[in-house]
Design a protein around this motif. Structure first.
Motif, PDB file in Angstrom:
ATOM      1  N   GLY A  72       0.811  -1.215   0.000  1.00  0.00           N
ATOM      2  CA  GLY A  72       0.000   0.000   0.000  1.00  0.00           C
ATOM      3  C   GLY A  72       0.842   1.261   0.000  1.00  0.00           C
ATOM      4  O   GLY A  72       0.592   2.188  -0.776  1.00  0.00           O
ATOM      5  N   SER A  73       1.859   1.317   0.856  1.00  0.00           N
ATOM      6  CA  SER A  73       2.696   2.522   0.892  1.00  0.00           C
ATOM      7  C   SER A  73       3.541   2.632  -0.377  1.00  0.00           C
ATOM      8  O   SER A  73       3.810   3.737  -0.858  1.00  0.00           O
ATOM      9  N   HIS A  74       3.934   1.498  -0.934  1.00  0.00           N
ATOM     10  CA  HIS A  74       4.680   1.520  -2.197  1.00  0.00           C
ATOM     11  C   HIS A  74       3.815   2.114  -3.307  1.00  0.00           C
ATOM     12  O   HIS A  74       4.264   2.984  -4.061  1.00  0.00           O
ATOM     13  N   LEU A  75       2.572   1.646  -3.409  1.00  0.00           N
ATOM     14  CA  LEU A  75       1.685   2.142  -4.463  1.00  0.00           C
ATOM     15  C   LEU A  75       1.316   3.610  -4.238  1.00  0.00           C
ATOM     16  O   LEU A  75       1.204   4.374  -5.198  1.00  0.00           O
ATOM     17  N   GLU A  76       1.177   4.015  -2.991  1.00  0.00           N
ATOM     18  CA  GLU A  76       0.896   5.423  -2.694  1.00  0.00           C
ATOM     19  C   GLU A  76       2.064   6.298  -3.151  1.00  0.00           C
ATOM     20  O   GLU A  76       1.878   7.340  -3.787  1.00  0.00           O
ATOM     21  N   ARG A  77       3.270   5.865  -2.845  1.00  0.00           N
ATOM     22  CA  ARG A  77       4.475   6.599  -3.261  1.00  0.00           C
ATOM     23  C   ARG A  77       4.585   6.637  -4.783  1.00  0.00           C
ATOM     24  O   ARG A  77       4.901   7.673  -5.373  1.00  0.00           O
ATOM     25  N   LEU A  78       4.289   5.516  -5.433  1.00  0.00           N
ATOM     26  CA  LEU A  78       4.322   5.450  -6.884  1.00  0.00           C
ATOM     27  C   LEU A  78       3.315   6.426  -7.487  1.00  0.00           C
ATOM     28  O   LEU A  78       3.627   7.142  -8.442  1.00  0.00           O
ATOM     29  N   GLY A  79       2.121   6.485  -6.917  1.00  0.00           N
ATOM     30  CA  GLY A  79       1.106   7.436  -7.386  1.00  0.00           C
ATOM     31  C   GLY A  79       1.575   8.870  -7.265  1.00  0.00           C
ATOM     32  O   GLY A  79       1.379   9.686  -8.180  1.00  0.00           O
ATOM     33  N   ARG A  80       2.222   9.215  -6.139  1.00  0.00           N
ATOM     34  CA  ARG A  80       2.764  10.569  -5.964  1.00  0.00           C
ATOM     35  C   ARG A  80       3.825  10.861  -7.020  1.00  0.00           C
ATOM     36  O   ARG A  80       3.875  11.957  -7.575  1.00  0.00           O
ATOM     37  N   MET A  81       4.673   9.871  -7.276  1.00  0.00           N
ATOM     38  CA  MET A  81       5.745  10.088  -8.250  1.00  0.00           C
ATOM     39  C   MET A  81       5.180  10.308  -9.654  1.00  0.00           C
ATOM     40  O   MET A  81       5.710  11.125 -10.410  1.00  0.00           O
ATOM     41  N   ILE A  82       4.116   9.584 -10.015  1.00  0.00           N
ATOM     42  CA  ILE A  82       3.507   9.770 -11.330  1.00  0.00           C
ATOM     43  C   ILE A  82       2.975  11.198 -11.457  1.00  0.00           C
ATOM     44  O   ILE A  82       3.119  11.838 -12.501  1.00  0.00           O
ATOM     45  N   VAL A  83       2.380  11.707 -10.393  1.00  0.00           N
ATOM     46  CA  VAL A  83       1.850  13.067 -10.400  1.00  0.00           C
ATOM     47  C   VAL A  83       2.986  14.084 -10.452  1.00  0.00           C
ATOM     48  O   VAL A  83       2.952  15.043 -11.233  1.00  0.00           O
ATOM     49  N   GLU A  84       4.016  13.882  -9.626  1.00  0.00           N
ATOM     50  CA  GLU A  84       5.091  14.863  -9.499  1.00  0.00           C
ATOM     51  C   GLU A  84       6.128  14.788 -10.609  1.00  0.00           C
ATOM     52  O   GLU A  84       6.792  15.789 -10.899  1.00  0.00           O
ATOM     53  N   ARG A  85       6.307  13.626 -11.217  1.00  0.00           N
ATOM     54  CA  ARG A  85       7.372  13.442 -12.216  1.00  0.00           C
ATOM     55  C   ARG A  85       6.859  12.719 -13.467  1.00  0.00           C
ATOM     56  O   ARG A  85       7.328  11.626 -13.800  1.00  0.00           O
ATOM     57  N   PRO A  86       5.934  13.306 -14.184  1.00  0.00           N
ATOM     58  CA  PRO A  86       5.399  12.614 -15.365  1.00  0.00           C
ATOM     59  C   PRO A  86       6.468  12.300 -16.412  1.00  0.00           C
ATOM     60  O   PRO A  86       6.381  11.279 -17.100  1.00  0.00           O
ATOM     61  N   ALA A  87       7.495  13.134 -16.529  1.00  0.00           N
ATOM     62  CA  ALA A  87       8.558  12.862 -17.512  1.00  0.00           C
ATOM     63  C   ALA A  87       9.283  11.566 -17.186  1.00  0.00           C
ATOM     64  O   ALA A  87       9.675  10.825 -18.087  1.00  0.00           O
ATOM     65  N   LEU A  88       9.452  11.273 -15.904  1.00  0.00           N
ATOM     66  CA  LEU A  88      10.099  10.029 -15.500  1.00  0.00           C
ATOM     67  C   LEU A  88       9.351   8.828 -16.065  1.00  0.00           C
ATOM     68  O   LEU A  88       9.954   7.900 -16.606  1.00  0.00           O
ATOM     69  N   PHE A  89       8.043   8.854 -15.989  1.00  0.00           N
ATOM     70  CA  PHE A  89       7.267   7.716 -16.459  1.00  0.00           C
ATOM     71  C   PHE A  89       7.183   7.656 -17.977  1.00  0.00           C
ATOM     72  O   PHE A  89       7.094   6.575 -18.548  1.00  0.00           O
ATOM     73  N   ARG A  90       7.292   8.807 -18.642  1.00  0.00           N
ATOM     74  CA  ARG A  90       7.396   8.769 -20.104  1.00  0.00           C
ATOM     75  C   ARG A  90       8.705   8.114 -20.516  1.00  0.00           C
ATOM     76  O   ARG A  90       8.741   7.289 -21.433  1.00  0.00           O
ATOM     77  N   VAL A  91       9.793   8.455 -19.826  1.00  0.00           N
ATOM     78  CA  VAL A  91      11.096   7.850 -20.138  1.00  0.00           C
ATOM     79  C   VAL A  91      11.071   6.356 -19.846  1.00  0.00           C
ATOM     80  O   VAL A  91      11.555   5.547 -20.649  1.00  0.00           O
ATOM     81  N   LEU A  92      10.494   5.956 -18.732  1.00  0.00           N
ATOM     82  CA  LEU A  92      10.429   4.524 -18.401  1.00  0.00           C
ATOM     83  C   LEU A  92       9.611   3.755 -19.432  1.00  0.00           C
ATOM     84  O   LEU A  92       9.978   2.635 -19.807  1.00  0.00           O
ATOM     85  N   ARG A  93       8.514   4.357 -19.924  1.00  0.00           N
ATOM     86  CA  ARG A  93       7.736   3.699 -20.986  1.00  0.00           C
ATOM     87  C   ARG A  93       8.564   3.569 -22.259  1.00  0.00           C
ATOM     88  O   ARG A  93       8.539   2.542 -22.934  1.00  0.00           O
ATOM     89  N   GLU A  94       9.292   4.622 -22.588  1.00  0.00           N
ATOM     90  CA  GLU A  94      10.158   4.568 -23.766  1.00  0.00           C
ATOM     91  C   GLU A  94      11.210   3.462 -23.619  1.00  0.00           C
ATOM     92  O   GLU A  94      11.486   2.733 -24.564  1.00  0.00           O
ATOM     93  N   LEU A  95      11.795   3.369 -22.432  1.00  0.00           N
ATOM     94  CA  LEU A  95      12.796   2.322 -22.193  1.00  0.00           C
ATOM     95  C   LEU A  95      12.185   0.942 -22.361  1.00  0.00           C
ATOM     96  O   LEU A  95      12.788   0.053 -22.959  1.00  0.00           O
ATOM     97  N   ASP A  96      10.999   0.759 -21.832  1.00  0.00           N
ATOM     98  CA  ASP A  96      10.353  -0.539 -21.935  1.00  0.00           C
ATOM     99  C   ASP A  96      10.029  -0.883 -23.384  1.00  0.00           C
ATOM    100  O   ASP A  96      10.218  -2.023 -23.820  1.00  0.00           O
ATOM    101  N   LEU A  97       9.562   0.090 -24.145  1.00  0.00           N
ATOM    102  CA  LEU A  97       9.288  -0.146 -25.568  1.00  0.00           C
ATOM    103  C   LEU A  97      10.568  -0.492 -26.319  1.00  0.00           C
ATOM    104  O   LEU A  97      10.592  -1.402 -27.143  1.00  0.00           O
TER     105      LEU A  97
END
Length: 159
Positions: A72-97
């Motif tokens: 639960g705390s991991h997912l809460e932190r992950l949710g905050r990071m998605i809100v605060e750092r959207p570029a990070l998740f765009r880069v991670l998606r690019e890496l995965d692709l």
């Protein structure tokens, strides 16, 4: 910030903005204010620079000083990071692709996922860890709904 870190950040920004297809080393060098040859002094190949971007991106999960005590705390932190750092998740998606087509990037991504598994593995069933990884990697969660979706995932897993 030293020059090498500036190059990594500029490459990170280019990938977040334009994807891997838009990553041009000359543009990265120009963004940092160095000559193209200086960039190669720090990173012999484009793959070396990509590896540094992977380290920078995945390291953000562990450098924040927050360790998740439970799912639960991991997912809460992950949710905050998605809100605060959207570029990070765009880069991670690019890496995965990219990892689907590039064995070297696949190896880097596998290492990052293994770290994720280790971080959650002692407190969460393996199948639930894989579900979290699949959800976060397989779906583009909009920052405005990510925390709600991840809370619901935690509720479903805990039920």
């Amino acid at each position: 910030m030293d020059r090498k870190q500036g190059i990594v950040l500029a490459a990170f920004d280019r990938i977040a903005e334009k994807g891997f297809e838009g990553l041009r080393l000359r543009e990265v060098a120009r963004a940092v204010g160095v000559d193209h040859s200086t960039l190669h002094h720090h990173f012999a190949t484009k793959e070396d620079l990509i590896a540094a971007v992977v380290d920078h991106a995945t390291g953000q999960f562990w450098r924040s000083g927050e360790q998740a005590d439970d799912l639960g705390s991991h997912l809460e932190r992950l949710g905050r990071m998605i809100v605060e750092r959207p570029a990070l998740f765009r880069v991670l998606r690019e890496l995965d692709l990219r990892a689907a087509r590039d064995p070297a990037v696949r190896e880097m991504v596998d290492g990052y996922e293994d770290g994720w598994r280790r971080a959650l593995g002692g407190r969460t069933e393996a199948s639930n860890v894989e579900l979290v990884i699949a959800l976060v990697k397989g779906v583009s969660l909009r920052p405005d709904i990510a925390p709600t979706v991840l809370r619901e995932l935690e509720r479903l897993i805990s039920a």
